[in-house]
Design a protein around this motif. Structure first.
Motif, PDB file in Angstrom:
ATOM      1  N   PHE A 107      42.138  35.172  -6.354  1.00 16.67           N
ATOM      2  CA  PHE A 107      42.172  36.632  -6.409  1.00 16.67           C
ATOM      3  C   PHE A 107      41.000  37.186  -7.213  1.00 16.67           C
ATOM      4  O   PHE A 107      40.347  38.132  -6.782  1.00 16.67           O
ATOM      5  N   ASP A 108      40.721  36.592  -8.357  1.00 16.17           N
ATOM      6  CA  ASP A 108      39.700  37.173  -9.235  1.00 16.17           C
ATOM      7  C   ASP A 108      38.600  36.195  -9.628  1.00 16.17           C
ATOM      8  O   ASP A 108      37.850  36.446 -10.576  1.00 16.17           O
ATOM      9  N   GLU A 109      38.475  35.078  -8.892  1.00 16.72           N
ATOM     10  CA  GLU A 109      37.438  34.096  -9.202  1.00 16.72           C
ATOM     11  C   GLU A 109      36.849  33.514  -7.923  1.00 16.72           C
ATOM     12  O   GLU A 109      37.527  33.411  -6.892  1.00 16.72           O
ATOM     13  N   LEU A 110      35.579  33.101  -8.015  1.00 22.32           N
ATOM     14  CA  LEU A 110      34.928  32.325  -6.971  1.00 22.32           C
ATOM     15  C   LEU A 110      34.596  30.947  -7.529  1.00 22.32           C
ATOM     16  O   LEU A 110      34.194  30.827  -8.690  1.00 22.32           O
ATOM     17  N   TYR A 111      34.755  29.920  -6.707  1.00 19.50           N
ATOM     18  CA  TYR A 111      34.422  28.558  -7.102  1.00 19.50           C
ATOM     19  C   TYR A 111      33.439  27.989  -6.082  1.00 19.50           C
ATOM     20  O   TYR A 111      33.841  27.449  -5.053  1.00 19.50           O
ATOM     21  N   PRO A 112      32.113  28.137  -6.361  1.00 20.54           N
ATOM     22  CA  PRO A 112      31.116  27.684  -5.388  1.00 20.54           C
ATOM     23  C   PRO A 112      30.702  26.232  -5.611  1.00 20.54           C
ATOM     24  O   PRO A 112      30.694  25.727  -6.735  1.00 20.54           O
ATOM     25  N   SER A 113      30.328  25.557  -4.521  1.00 25.43           N
ATOM     26  CA  SER A 113      29.664  24.269  -4.652  1.00 25.43           C
ATOM     27  C   SER A 113      28.234  24.540  -5.125  1.00 25.43           C
ATOM     28  O   SER A 113      27.733  25.664  -5.024  1.00 25.43           O
ATOM     29  N   PRO A 114      27.541  23.520  -5.647  1.00 26.04           N
ATOM     30  CA  PRO A 114      26.243  23.766  -6.289  1.00 26.04           C
ATOM     31  C   PRO A 114      25.177  24.403  -5.405  1.00 26.04           C
ATOM     32  O   PRO A 114      24.290  25.087  -5.908  1.00 26.04           O
ATOM     33  N   GLY A 115      25.217  24.217  -4.087  1.00 26.13           N
ATOM     34  CA  GLY A 115      24.146  24.731  -3.239  1.00 26.13           C
ATOM     35  C   GLY A 115      24.325  26.147  -2.740  1.00 26.13           C
ATOM     36  O   GLY A 115      23.427  26.697  -2.095  1.00 26.13           O
ATOM     37  N   VAL A 116      25.466  26.776  -3.042  1.00 24.56           N
ATOM     38  CA  VAL A 116      25.768  28.078  -2.437  1.00 24.56           C
ATOM     39  C   VAL A 116      24.804  29.167  -2.902  1.00 24.56           C
ATOM     40  O   VAL A 116      24.293  29.952  -2.094  1.00 24.56           O
ATOM     41  N   ARG A 117      24.533  29.240  -4.207  1.00 25.66           N
ATOM     42  CA  ARG A 117      23.679  30.315  -4.697  1.00 25.66           C
ATOM     43  C   ARG A 117      22.296  30.277  -4.044  1.00 25.66           C
ATOM     44  O   ARG A 117      21.757  31.317  -3.648  1.00 25.66           O
ATOM     45  N   VAL A 156      28.780  27.662 -11.345  1.00 30.23           N
ATOM     46  CA  VAL A 156      29.324  26.426 -10.788  1.00 30.23           C
ATOM     47  C   VAL A 156      30.138  25.716 -11.867  1.00 30.23           C
ATOM     48  O   VAL A 156      29.639  25.426 -12.948  1.00 30.23           O
ATOM     49  N   ARG A 157      31.398  25.447 -11.580  1.00 32.48           N
ATOM     50  CA  ARG A 157      32.296  24.816 -12.544  1.00 32.48           C
ATOM     51  C   ARG A 157      33.370  24.071 -11.784  1.00 32.48           C
ATOM     52  O   ARG A 157      33.417  24.164 -10.554  1.00 32.48           O
ATOM     53  N   PRO A 158      34.223  23.332 -12.473  1.00 27.44           N
ATOM     54  CA  PRO A 158      35.265  22.590 -11.745  1.00 27.44           C
ATOM     55  C   PRO A 158      36.096  23.515 -10.854  1.00 27.44           C
ATOM     56  O   PRO A 158      36.435  24.636 -11.234  1.00 27.44           O
ATOM     57  N   TYR A 159      36.422  23.032  -9.667  1.00 28.48           N
ATOM     58  CA  TYR A 159      37.193  23.824  -8.721  1.00 28.48           C
ATOM     59  C   TYR A 159      38.626  23.999  -9.215  1.00 28.48           C
ATOM     60  O   TYR A 159      39.198  23.119  -9.853  1.00 28.48           O
TER      61      TYR A 159
END
Length: 285
Positions: A107-117, A156-159
């Motif tokens: 709801f209030d967070e995104l968890y991207p893999s390292p290459g997304v940005r 980028v941080r732990p999912y």
């Protein structure tokens, strides 16, 4: 006296174009419709955290986010349709095994893999260069030096395996949608086409049965409103179910032919007063 109605408005390709540009008439349409006693809700594939403050400041009665994963009435979260932890783990495992970039939406967070940005930074730079060559100067809903989406994807941080409603996968492999569908469609709802320039190399994944349309129906039930009074406006494949369940489904002029095939009406394009013309035709303004 006009009976109040409710409109569900997609964001990208409907409310705004290419991530940031917005027609002044769109802002006027939303505010005028609400001042006339109608309800206007955002209905977006974005997570709540991806909805820029300038969009919220236009003024809406509530929000459906993460492609139907969450719904708010005002600022109150009233619907959460998240994935079981083991389902999230299977989904992440498949992405990592395939070498696909992806991000998860809570709801209030995104968890991207390292290459997304880096992927989005390249897209943003190309889009900025394109706009500079057109000489056009439409209003923008972003004003930060670093695009807010890029700032979110840099974290980028732990999912998290809890509270996840949707994922988005991004790959150079144009077989990605087919591969994800084959691997996950037994448990998940997999669609493509929401990032047009990536074609079938990207897509969105929610649990089976979770989409904008089914959440619209749940929200209407909670509000005590009939679907016949509802208007849905969108342009992309994640809008199809919403167009189907609303009394009037309206496709943007810039929508794909597949989306237009599910609409009752087609309005003009996103920067050619599309929302204004749709609202005017339906008597909201």
């Amino acid at each position: 006296m006009i009976s109040p109605r409710i409109a569900f408005v997609d964001v990208d390709g409907t409310l705004i174009e290419t991530g940031s540009e917005i027609a002044d008439s769109t802002i006027d349409a939303v505010r005028t419709a609400r001042s006339n006693g109608h309800l206007v809700y955002l209905s977006t594939g974005r997570a709540s955290v991806e909805i820029y403050p300038a969009i919220r400041d236009i003024g809406f009665d509530g929000t459906i986010s993460s492609g139907g994963g969450f719904a708010e009435i005002g600022d109150e979260l009233v619907i959460e349709r998240t994935m079981p932890e083991d389902a999230v783990a299977r989904m992440i495992g498949f992405y990592e095994e395939s070498g696909y970039d992806f991000y998860l939406q809570s709801f209030d967070e995104l968890y991207p893999s390292p290459g997304v940005r880096d992927r989005f930074a390249e897209d943003h730079a190309a889009d900025t260069e394109r706009k500079a060559g057109t000489g056009a100067d439409p209003a923008s809903v972003t004003d930060a030096d670093d695009h807010p989406a890029l700032m979110a994807f840099a974290d980028v941080r732990p999912y998290s395996y809890t509270g996840i409603a949707k994922s988005v996968f991004l790959a150079g492999d144009l077989r990605a949608y087919d591969r994800v569908s084959e691997a996950l469609s037994g448990e998940f709802h997999v669609i493509t086409g929401t990032i047009p320039h990536m074609g079938r190399g990207s897509g969105e994944v929610t649990l089976n049965g979770v989409n904008k349309g089914s959440t619209v129906l749940r929200l209407l039930d909670r509000l005590g409103l009939d679907a016949a009074s509802a208007i849905g406006i969108g342009d992309s494949s994640n809008d199809i179910e919403m167009l189907q369940v609303c009394g009037v489904g309206i496709a943007m002029g810039n929508a794909t032919d597949a989306v237009k095939a599910h609409a009752d009406e087609v309005t003009t394009t996103v920067l050619d007063n599309g929302v204004w013309n749709a609202f005017r035709r339906q008597g909201l303004i």
